[in-house]
Design a protein around this motif. Structure first.
Motif, mmCIF file in Angstrom:
data_model
loop_
_atom_site.group_PDB
_atom_site.id
_atom_site.type_symbol
_atom_site.label_atom_id
_atom_site.label_comp_id
_atom_site.label_asym_id
_atom_site.label_seq_id
_atom_site.Cartn_x
_atom_site.Cartn_y
_atom_site.Cartn_z
ATOM 1 N N GLN A 17 1.003 5.514 -7.039
ATOM 2 C CA GLN A 17 0.297 5.849 -8.233
ATOM 3 C C GLN A 17 0.108 7.382 -7.679
ATOM 4 O O GLN A 17 -0.850 8.192 -8.712
ATOM 5 N N LEU A 18 -0.166 7.457 -6.754
ATOM 6 C CA LEU A 18 -1.185 8.764 -5.855
ATOM 7 C C LEU A 18 -0.101 9.692 -5.692
ATOM 8 O O LEU A 18 -0.198 11.153 -5.544
ATOM 9 N N ILE A 41 0.485 -1.459 0.120
ATOM 10 C CA ILE A 41 -0.170 -0.460 0.152
ATOM 11 C C ILE A 41 0.901 1.081 0.307
ATOM 12 O O ILE A 41 1.077 2.568 -0.648
ATOM 13 N N GLY A 42 2.236 1.477 1.169
ATOM 14 C CA GLY A 42 2.064 2.198 0.795
ATOM 15 C C GLY A 42 4.008 2.855 -0.560
ATOM 16 O O GLY A 42 3.712 4.105 -1.125
ATOM 17 N N ARG A 83 2.300 1.729 -3.278
ATOM 18 C CA ARG A 83 1.045 1.729 -4.506
ATOM 19 C C ARG A 83 1.178 3.303 -4.330
ATOM 20 O O ARG A 83 1.261 4.690 -5.430
ATOM 21 N N ALA A 84 0.767 3.984 -2.974
ATOM 22 C CA ALA A 84 0.422 5.729 -2.474
ATOM 23 C C ALA A 84 1.243 6.490 -3.324
ATOM 24 O O ALA A 84 1.193 7.717 -3.797
ATOM 25 N N MET A 96 2.081 10.716 -3.812
ATOM 26 C CA MET A 96 1.944 10.281 -2.084
ATOM 27 C C MET A 96 3.121 10.945 -1.396
ATOM 28 O O MET A 96 4.006 9.870 -1.572
#
Length: 110
Positions: A86-87, A79-80, A82-83, A89
């Protein structure tokens, strides 16, 4: 003379009967004791089998919890990643971080 022979045979037969009964009675008692011993061993082995089965079930449950924990930690890293990718962040620098603290009440001070 023949009567003496007949009497001796009768005495032998009379003596053989109680001896054979005693031997049969001894065999029946020893058989009963062996049955009791076998039942005792069966119950002991069954108790041991039940304990091993409980241990196996506990270990399987713990293994399942460990697998879930492993998947959770793996998912957190994914999740980290991908954040960030992709996002787009990111963690803010210290200059952009604001810490808010609540005033302490009298119950918190104790």
């Amino acid at each position: 003379m023949k009567t003496d022979v007949i009497e001796k045979k009768a005495q032998k037969v009379a003596l053989k009967k109680p001896i054979s009964y005693a031997i049969l009675l001894l065999l029946v008692f020893s058989s009963a004791i062996m049955v009791v011993f076998q039942v005792f061993e069966y119950r002991h082995d069954y108790r041991e089998l039940s304990a091993f089965t409980r241990d196996r079930d506990d270990l399987n449950a713990e293994w399942g919890r460990l697998l879930i924990e492993q998947q959770t930690f793996g998912a957190t890293a994914q999740i980290g990643t991908r954040a960030v990718t992709q996002l787009r962040m990111y963690s803010p620098p210290a200059a952009q971080t604001v810490v808010i603290s609540l005033p302490m009440t009298s119950e918190d001070q104790k």
